[in-house]
Design a protein around this motif. Structure first.
Motif, PDB file in Angstrom:
ATOM      1  N   GLY A 127       0.785  -1.218   0.000  1.00  9.25           N
ATOM      2  CA  GLY A 127       0.000   0.000   0.000  1.00  9.25           C
ATOM      3  C   GLY A 127       0.817   1.269   0.000  1.00  9.25           C
ATOM      4  O   GLY A 127       0.261   2.371   0.006  1.00  9.25           O
ATOM      5  N   LYS A 128       2.141   1.143  -0.010  1.00  9.15           N
ATOM      6  CA  LYS A 128       3.012   2.321  -0.005  1.00  9.15           C
ATOM      7  C   LYS A 128       3.528   2.600  -1.416  1.00  9.15           C
ATOM      8  O   LYS A 128       3.471   1.746  -2.289  1.00  9.15           O
ATOM      9  CB  LYS A 128       4.176   2.094   0.951  1.00  9.15           C
ATOM     10  N   CYS A 172       3.402  -7.075  -9.930  1.00  8.72           N
ATOM     11  CA  CYS A 172       2.175  -6.650  -9.256  1.00  8.72           C
ATOM     12  C   CYS A 172       2.375  -5.256  -8.687  1.00  8.72           C
ATOM     13  O   CYS A 172       3.326  -5.010  -7.933  1.00  8.72           O
ATOM     14  CB  CYS A 172       1.800  -7.624  -8.138  1.00  8.72           C
ATOM     15  N   PHE A 173       1.506  -4.328  -9.069  1.00  4.63           N
ATOM     16  CA  PHE A 173       1.590  -2.959  -8.546  1.00  4.63           C
ATOM     17  C   PHE A 173       0.212  -2.317  -8.655  1.00  4.63           C
ATOM     18  O   PHE A 173      -0.692  -2.832  -9.323  1.00  4.63           O
ATOM     19  CB  PHE A 173       2.637  -2.131  -9.288  1.00  4.63           C
ATOM     20  N   PHE A 226      -2.637  -7.646  -1.175  1.00  5.45           N
ATOM     21  CA  PHE A 226      -2.497  -6.211  -1.457  1.00  5.45           C
ATOM     22  C   PHE A 226      -3.220  -5.411  -0.381  1.00  5.45           C
ATOM     23  O   PHE A 226      -4.390  -5.659  -0.064  1.00  5.45           O
ATOM     24  CB  PHE A 226      -3.099  -5.882  -2.823  1.00  5.45           C
ATOM     25  N   THR A 227      -2.512  -4.435   0.207  1.00  2.13           N
ATOM     26  CA  THR A 227      -3.068  -3.574   1.249  1.00  2.13           C
ATOM     27  C   THR A 227      -3.717  -2.358   0.619  1.00  2.13           C
ATOM     28  O   THR A 227      -3.078  -1.616  -0.133  1.00  2.13           O
ATOM     29  CB  THR A 227      -1.975  -3.115   2.218  1.00  2.13           C
ATOM     30  N   LEU A 228      -4.996  -2.144   0.927  1.00  2.00           N
ATOM     31  CA  LEU A 228      -5.714  -0.998   0.368  1.00  2.00           C
ATOM     32  C   LEU A 228      -5.247   0.259   1.082  1.00  2.00           C
ATOM     33  O   LEU A 228      -5.318   0.346   2.323  1.00  2.00           O
ATOM     34  CB  LEU A 228      -7.218  -1.196   0.508  1.00  2.00           C
ATOM     35  N   HIS A 247      -6.748  -5.975   3.654  1.00  2.00           N
ATOM     36  CA  HIS A 247      -5.970  -6.737   2.679  1.00  2.00           C
ATOM     37  C   HIS A 247      -6.907  -7.415   1.688  1.00  2.00           C
ATOM     38  O   HIS A 247      -7.964  -7.926   2.063  1.00  2.00           O
ATOM     39  CB  HIS A 247      -5.122  -7.797   3.392  1.00  2.00           C
ATOM     40  N   TYR A 248      -6.502  -7.416   0.420  1.00  2.00           N
ATOM     41  CA  TYR A 248      -7.289  -8.077  -0.626  1.00  2.00           C
ATOM     42  C   TYR A 248      -6.409  -9.123  -1.284  1.00  2.00           C
ATOM     43  O   TYR A 248      -5.286  -8.840  -1.699  1.00  2.00           O
ATOM     44  CB  TYR A 248      -7.767  -7.063  -1.663  1.00  2.00           C
TER      45      TYR A 248
END
Length: 727
Positions: A609-610, A624-625, A660-662, A693-694
């Motif tokens: 998420g950063k 992945c981004f 992935f962190t929203l 997290h997703y």
């Protein structure tokens, strides 16, 4: 040969307009030739088989031969015989034994029937094209037709869809309708069939705004194709720049084409023509004499400066039209104005457009053709789209066309294909392509819409075949599979061609959704290839230019449940694009900090998420981004009340799940998942808190929306209805 003709019917006429112009009492004929010594007008009977009169045009003004014949009417069949020197080594190939078509003819009857008589020289002669053939070519030639251009239009001249709202749908009039069950058999393959209500509504309901038709101007089927039982299906070999090809008419009248355009305009859809002004079917010094070559070869074509017997071949087809000549340039711009003004066409896609901008010294973005379009009050107001490459010197010019032009962006195609295929080191390139390729187009005040993004087009694999074949399969073309591109950046997902393996099939379907979502959610102007919305196949043929058959025709009845589901997915993506202006910004996203608004327009995030650090961008294994488009960064750069939606696009080309962190965005409280290519249909849109997290499935794409502003709630509520309705 003598003919009975009442000379009292012949007057000097006018040198303009070019071509055959009916005024209610007779017809004015005018044809340019700087080097001819005499021009004869030949009149034919209605079938176009028997020459019934031969009339010498009486006047020559400013290099234009002209005459007026009273008593002629629309429907008159005609062509020319042009006298002058036959000196190939000086660039002249006049041969009055060869009937030549009027470059400005608005209609034709018949077709080219290949025979030795079509050539200005004697085939097989030891002197080749330096020999002279005295046989008459008229029996093997189509004939020009005088037309009455009157038509009662029901809709405005142009639709004028704003560029930032434009979504292009590339298709073929014949291929789109030949297997369409709702089109009567006698209308299939014609403009009338393409204008049928079911066809128009299907296109409109998809959500596209502009239909781009492969060439419909009068073309010639090459002899070598006919000998193999094939034909020039795509139509990239134009002979008549002012006329529709008779093969698309169910009746011999131009009204059919105009009625089709009117029908699409009534549905709110633009009509764009793919046009070919870079070469003709007359080939090189060994080609036939059909029109330009016999009217004024030295003016119409670019010839080798040191030996004008030979042709400059920047097109790869044998010849190149000479748009540096003012009369040839005038012919092309007259043609474009005719289609825009008389036929109500909304725009043009120019095949091998770099050639049109090439002067003797090379590509020139301030050259005659580009300047002519830019200053013309008609042409500068319609859509102009360049295919910005050719095979000549300096032929690749993506991003180099002047303001006002859009361009096909093959770097988008190649990067997106390779990224989802799983190639290394493509994340930085993907970031550029997702943001309308500002590295190529963000100059001279050009806008993101200048980048016409596409994954597939008529030339190459269909979307289905892109994820089903590693290699091209063009055997049906009769060239031992040597033709067509070998660098397709395709991936068959483990099996070459059709398969019943459910894992492979599911992966292919997800890859289709990934590719379509990338296309339709990126900045720039998207172009969809007809049939990709339900997975049309050409069975691995990536060069179906000569396949006027089931290989190229869209199989509407063969659409299965997966195909219908994919169509629903495309509709939802386009509903998002139309409903969320942030997806089609009118300024390039740069990632720069806006001091006034205290925000970045776009940020790039890693799975935690950063923001991505430079060393992460440099990691070739990063697949992945996230792309965070901040709705507070107004497109105009000027603060205003409210804001656009803030969106997060997540791409995962890795084969495994990624957590992935929203991210936390100021003013936001929750994220709503609008798209997950792994779960294309949902009963409702799931919501997630900041920092949640997703689990991003391997090889999938997601789109999230931050909670909407009050001013946007109604729009988002409408979108949610569309996004959750059954496909």
């Amino acid at each position: 040969m003598s003919y009975d003709f009442d000379s009292s019917r012949l007057e000097e006429g006018l040198p303009f307009p070019r071509g055959a112009t009916y005024d209610g009492k007779g017809v004015n004929f005018a044809v340019f030739s700087a080097h001819a010594t005499k021009v004869e007008l030949c009149l034919f009977d209605e079938p176009g088989e028997r020459e019934i009169a031969r009339i010498t045009l009486p006047e020559y003004t400013d290099e234009v031969w002209h005459g007026y014949v009273s008593g002629l009417h629309p429907g008159t069949r005609y062509a020319f015989r042009v006298h002058g020197p036959y000196e190939p080594e000086a660039g002249h190939r006049f041969n009055p034994n060869k009937l030549v078509l009027d470059p400005y003819s608005k209609a034709h009857v018949g077709q080219v029937r290949w025979a030795p008589e079509l050539f200005g020289y004697t085939l097989g002669h030891p002197d080749a094209d330096l020999s002279f053939d005295e046989r008459d070519s008229a029996p093997f030639m189509p004939k020009c037709v005088v037309v009455d251009s009157r038509f009662e239009w029901k809709q405005p001249s142009w639709i004028r869809v704003p560029w930032d709202r434009t979504v292009i749908y590339e298709t073929h009039v014949r291929g789109h309708t030949m297997r369409h069950p709702a089109v009567p058999e006698h209308l299939r393959g014609t403009f009338a069939g393409f204008a049928s209500d079911e066809v128009v509504e299907c296109i409109r309901q998809l959500g596209v705004t502009s239909v781009e038709l492969l060439p419909i101007q009068m073309v010639v089927d090459q002899q070598n194709l006919l000998e193999k039982g094939l034909r020039n299906y795509w139509g990239y070999d134009t002979l008549g720049f002012f006329a529709v090809d008779p093969r698309y008419l169910s009746a011999p009248w131009l009204d059919e084409f105009k009625a089709m355009v009117d029908r699409y305009h009534a549905a709110g859809l633009e009509v764009i023509l793919d046009v070919v002004y870079n070469h003709t079917p007359e080939g090189n010094e060994l080609g036939p004499t059909l029109s330009f070559k016999g009217i004024d070869n030295a003016s119409y074509y670019r010839l080798m400066p040191d030996n004008p017997r030979y042709y400059i071949n920047d097109t790869g087809t044998g010849n190149t039209l000479n748009l540096s000549h003012p009369r040839v340039l005038q012919m092309v711009t007259d043609s474009l104005r005719y289609w825009a003004s008389e036929m109500h066409i909304d725009g043009f896609r120019f095949d091998l457009a770099t050639i049109l901008a090439r002067e003797p010294h090379g590509f020139d973005d301030g050259g005659g053709f580009l300047d002519s379009c830019r200053q013309d009050p008609v042409l500068s107001s319609v859509k102009l789209i360049a295919e910005p490459w050719d095979c000549g010197p300096g032929g690749y010019q993506v991003g180099r066309f002047p303001p006002g032009w859009a361009e096909w962006n093959d770097t988008f195609r190649d990067t997106v294909r390779a990224f989802w295929k799983g190639d290394d080191g493509l994340a930085p390139e993907m970031a550029k392509r997702l943001t309308a390729s500002g590295d190529k187009f963000n100059r001279r005040g050009r806008r993101p819409w200048a980048s016409v993004n596409f994954i597939t087009a008529h030339d190459g694999f269909t979307l289905n075949d892109l994820v089903s074949y590693n290699d091209k399969h063009n055997e049906a073309n009769g060239e031992d599979n040597r033709d067509g591109h070998s660098d397709n950046r395709s991936w068959n997902c483990g099996v070459e061609g059709p398969t019943d393996d459910p894992e492979v099939t599911d992966l292919r379907e997800r890859q289709k959704r990934n590719l379509l979502a990338t296309l339709l959610l990126s900045q720039g102007t998207p172009m969809v290839l007809a049939g990709d919305e339900f997975g049309r196949t050409q069975h691995g043929n990536n060069n179906a230019y000569c396949q006027d058959n089931e290989i190229s025709w869209i199989d509407w009845e063969g659409i299965d449940e997966r195909g219908r589901g994919l169509t629903g997915f495309v509709r939802k993506l386009l509903a998002l694009r139309h409903g969320l202006p942030v997806l089609r910004r009118n300024r390039f996203l740069t990632g720069a900090w806006n001091e006034t608004l205290q925000v970045k327009d776009v940020s790039w995030l890693c799975p935690d998420g950063k923001e991505l650090a430079p060393e992460q961008w440099d990691d070739p294994s990063m697949r992945c981004f996230g792309m965070l488009i901040d709705g507070r960064a107004q497109a105009s750069g000027i603060p205003r009340r409210g804001s656009d939606a803030t969106l997060l696009l997540v791409l995962n080309a890795w084969h495994d799940l990624v957590d992935f962190t929203l991210p936390d965005v100021p003013g936001g409280s929750r994220w709503t998942c609008l798209v997950d290519t792994n779960v294309p249909e949902r009963d409702s849109l799931p919501e997630f808190g900041i920092g949640d997290h997703y689990q991003v499935t391997g090889r999938s794409l997601l789109l999230f929306r931050l909670d909407a502003s009050a001013e946007s709630e109604q729009t988002f509520a409408q979108l949610e209805t569309v996004l959750t309705e059954p496909s």
